[in-house]
Scaffold this motif. Structure first.
Motif, PDB file in Angstrom:
ATOM      1  N   ALA A 293       1.229  -0.926  -0.054  1.00  0.00           N
ATOM      2  CA  ALA A 293      -0.350  -0.295   0.226  1.00  0.00           C
ATOM      3  C   ALA A 293       0.823   1.195   0.572  1.00  0.00           C
ATOM      4  O   ALA A 293       0.481   2.037  -0.345  1.00  0.00           O
ATOM      5  CB  ALA A 293      -1.214   0.115   1.329  1.00  0.00           C
ATOM      6  N   ALA A 294       2.079   1.434   0.662  1.00  0.00           N
ATOM      7  CA  ALA A 294       3.304   2.251   1.003  1.00  0.00           C
ATOM      8  C   ALA A 294       3.697   2.790  -0.649  1.00  0.00           C
ATOM      9  O   ALA A 294       3.643   3.688  -1.084  1.00  0.00           O
ATOM     10  CB  ALA A 294       3.875   2.335   1.776  1.00  0.00           C
ATOM     11  N   SER A 295       4.008   1.735  -0.733  1.00  0.00           N
ATOM     12  CA  SER A 295       4.090   2.100  -2.533  1.00  0.00           C
ATOM     13  C   SER A 295       3.568   2.494  -3.690  1.00  0.00           C
ATOM     14  O   SER A 295       4.080   3.152  -4.160  1.00  0.00           O
ATOM     15  CB  SER A 295       4.846   0.380  -3.343  1.00  0.00           C
ATOM     16  N   PHE A 296       2.496   2.476  -3.766  1.00  0.00           N
ATOM     17  CA  PHE A 296       1.937   3.058  -3.978  1.00  0.00           C
ATOM     18  C   PHE A 296       1.585   4.331  -4.140  1.00  0.00           C
ATOM     19  O   PHE A 296       1.425   4.744  -4.992  1.00  0.00           O
ATOM     20  CB  PHE A 296      -0.227   2.254  -4.360  1.00  0.00           C
ATOM     21  N   ALA A 297       1.423   4.472  -2.410  1.00  0.00           N
ATOM     22  CA  ALA A 297       0.708   5.757  -2.029  1.00  0.00           C
ATOM     23  C   ALA A 297       2.548   7.013  -2.705  1.00  0.00           C
ATOM     24  O   ALA A 297       2.571   7.717  -2.748  1.00  0.00           O
ATOM     25  CB  ALA A 297       1.172   5.934  -1.239  1.00  0.00           C
ATOM     26  N   ILE A 298       3.644   5.879  -2.518  1.00  0.00           N
ATOM     27  CA  ILE A 298       4.986   6.770  -3.295  1.00  0.00           C
ATOM     28  C   ILE A 298       4.865   7.107  -4.455  1.00  0.00           C
ATOM     29  O   ILE A 298       4.856   8.472  -4.455  1.00  0.00           O
ATOM     30  CB  ILE A 298       5.377   5.975  -2.438  1.00  0.00           C
TER      31      ILE A 298
ATOM     32  N   VAL B 225       5.298   1.168 -10.838  1.00  0.00           N
ATOM     33  CA  VAL B 225       4.853   0.574  -9.729  1.00  0.00           C
ATOM     34  C   VAL B 225       4.919  -0.982  -9.040  1.00  0.00           C
ATOM     35  O   VAL B 225       5.583  -1.131  -8.171  1.00  0.00           O
ATOM     36  CB  VAL B 225       3.270   0.402  -9.802  1.00  0.00           C
ATOM     37  N   MET B 226       5.375  -1.998 -10.788  1.00  0.00           N
ATOM     38  CA  MET B 226       6.060  -3.224 -10.575  1.00  0.00           C
ATOM     39  C   MET B 226       7.252  -3.028  -8.864  1.00  0.00           C
ATOM     40  O   MET B 226       7.557  -3.996  -8.256  1.00  0.00           O
ATOM     41  CB  MET B 226       6.749  -3.489 -11.726  1.00  0.00           C
ATOM     42  N   ILE B 227       8.063  -1.737  -9.898  1.00  0.00           N
ATOM     43  CA  ILE B 227       9.321  -2.271  -9.271  1.00  0.00           C
ATOM     44  C   ILE B 227       9.175  -1.756  -7.674  1.00  0.00           C
ATOM     45  O   ILE B 227       9.378  -2.435  -6.601  1.00  0.00           O
ATOM     46  CB  ILE B 227      10.254  -0.505  -9.527  1.00  0.00           C
ATOM     47  N   SER B 228       8.064  -0.372  -7.300  1.00  0.00           N
ATOM     48  CA  SER B 228       8.192  -0.562  -5.751  1.00  0.00           C
ATOM     49  C   SER B 228       7.539  -1.409  -5.251  1.00  0.00           C
ATOM     50  O   SER B 228       7.083  -1.601  -4.020  1.00  0.00           O
ATOM     51  CB  SER B 228       6.743   0.490  -6.101  1.00  0.00           C
ATOM     52  N   VAL B 229       5.960  -2.520  -5.823  1.00  0.00           N
ATOM     53  CA  VAL B 229       5.254  -2.974  -5.595  1.00  0.00           C
ATOM     54  C   VAL B 229       7.224  -4.407  -5.256  1.00  0.00           C
ATOM     55  O   VAL B 229       6.918  -5.168  -3.917  1.00  0.00           O
ATOM     56  CB  VAL B 229       4.247  -4.306  -6.116  1.00  0.00           C
ATOM     57  N   LEU B 230       8.214  -5.145  -6.114  1.00  0.00           N
ATOM     58  CA  LEU B 230       8.516  -5.339  -6.243  1.00  0.00           C
ATOM     59  C   LEU B 230       9.841  -5.253  -4.517  1.00  0.00           C
ATOM     60  O   LEU B 230      10.149  -6.499  -3.828  1.00  0.00           O
ATOM     61  CB  LEU B 230       9.410  -5.784  -7.192  1.00  0.00           C
TER      62      LEU B 230
END
Length: 270
Positions: free
Chosen positions: A71-76, A175-180
């Motif tokens: 959730a934080a990665s999407f927010a970033i 988003v993919m990099i953030s989620v990974l």
């Protein structure tokens, strides 16, 4: 030494460490090259808030921490788009929110503070079967993503504008990099702890940038350095009864200092 290697808890620790020694540095090199090194600290602090909530409600803490990190990665990413000129603001804002939420949850659940300490500073010797399965799944996901999307990630990392012009779905890959990254951090917390996990993401990358002459060499070097630090760090910590997470990080710093010291010789091949 043989007694330690024969211990079941140490074998589990070694398996978990080896897996994270692959994924954390591998993700870290992309973060470092994109000047997003601090995102590791941010997501790890948010993960701790999720871990605290997991203890509070009686749910597997790593799973809740993982959800918080994603959730934080999407927010970033959302905030990075809102503040394009000041993209680092997104990291500072989310980190502040994660620390604030964690402090409140710690206050609400004082009874589990001792357990949470293991997630703050690492508790690799307590890895269970569920933890190992979680780490293994994260490792497979990261390796598959890297293997199938390496060209796209390379272009995005070195020239995001060119990637967008060429038709690459930049937002999707961001988003993919953030989620990974969120997956790796959540899986790493019990190994080196939330306060040290960013070191496993960034220091191997810093080391590889000194000795590698190409992106391919950087990828191989970052994994090798990460694995050396994890394996030897665990062995040293086991023999001398030291904190595993701290030992791994200090060993990484020692490797970095040695490489910096001998950098001219490494560069010229002498």
């Amino acid at each position: 030494m043989l007694e330690i290697l024969g211990s079941e808890f140490f074998q589990r620790a070694l398996i978990g460490g080896v897996l994270i020694g692959i994924t954390a540095p591998l993700i870290g090199i992309f973060l470092v090259l994109r000047r997003l090194s601090m995102i590791g600290d941010t997501l790890s602090h948010v993960s701790i808030a999720g871990v605290a909530l997991g203890f509070l409600v009686g749910v597997y803490p790593v799973a809740v921490g993982l959800l918080f990190a994603i959730a934080a990665s999407f927010a970033i990413e959302k905030l990075r788009k809102a503040y394009k000129t000041y993209a680092e603001l997104s990291i500072a804002i989310i980190m502040s929110g994660g620390v604030a939420l964690a402090s409140i949850l710690f206050t609400l659940g004082k009874g589990f503070n001792v357990n949470v300490n293991g997630y703050l500073f690492g508790s690799i010797y307590t890895l269970g079967n569920i933890d190992l399965v979680t780490i293994a799944i994260v490792t497979v996901v990261v390796l598959v993503a890297m293997r199938t999307q390496v060209k796209e990630l390379f272009l995005l990392t070195f020239d995001e504008d060119a990637a967008a012009v060429s038709g690459l779905p930049v937002r999707f890959y961001n988003v993919m990099i953030s989620v990974l990254t969120a997956l790796v951090i959540s899986a790493s917390i019990k190994i080196v702890g939330a306060l040290l996990v960013s070191a496993l993401l960034t220091i191997p990358a810093a080391c590889s940038l000194i000795i590698a002459r190409s992106f391919r060499q950087t990828i191989f070097a970052v994994v090798i350095i990460g694995e050396l630090a994890v394996v030897f760090g665990l062995l040293i910590a086991g023999v001398w009864n030291l904190a595993p997470g701290g030992t791994i990080v200090l060993l990484l710093i020692a490797i970095l200092l040695v490489l910096i010291l001998f950098k001219p010789g490494l560069r010229t091949g002498s």
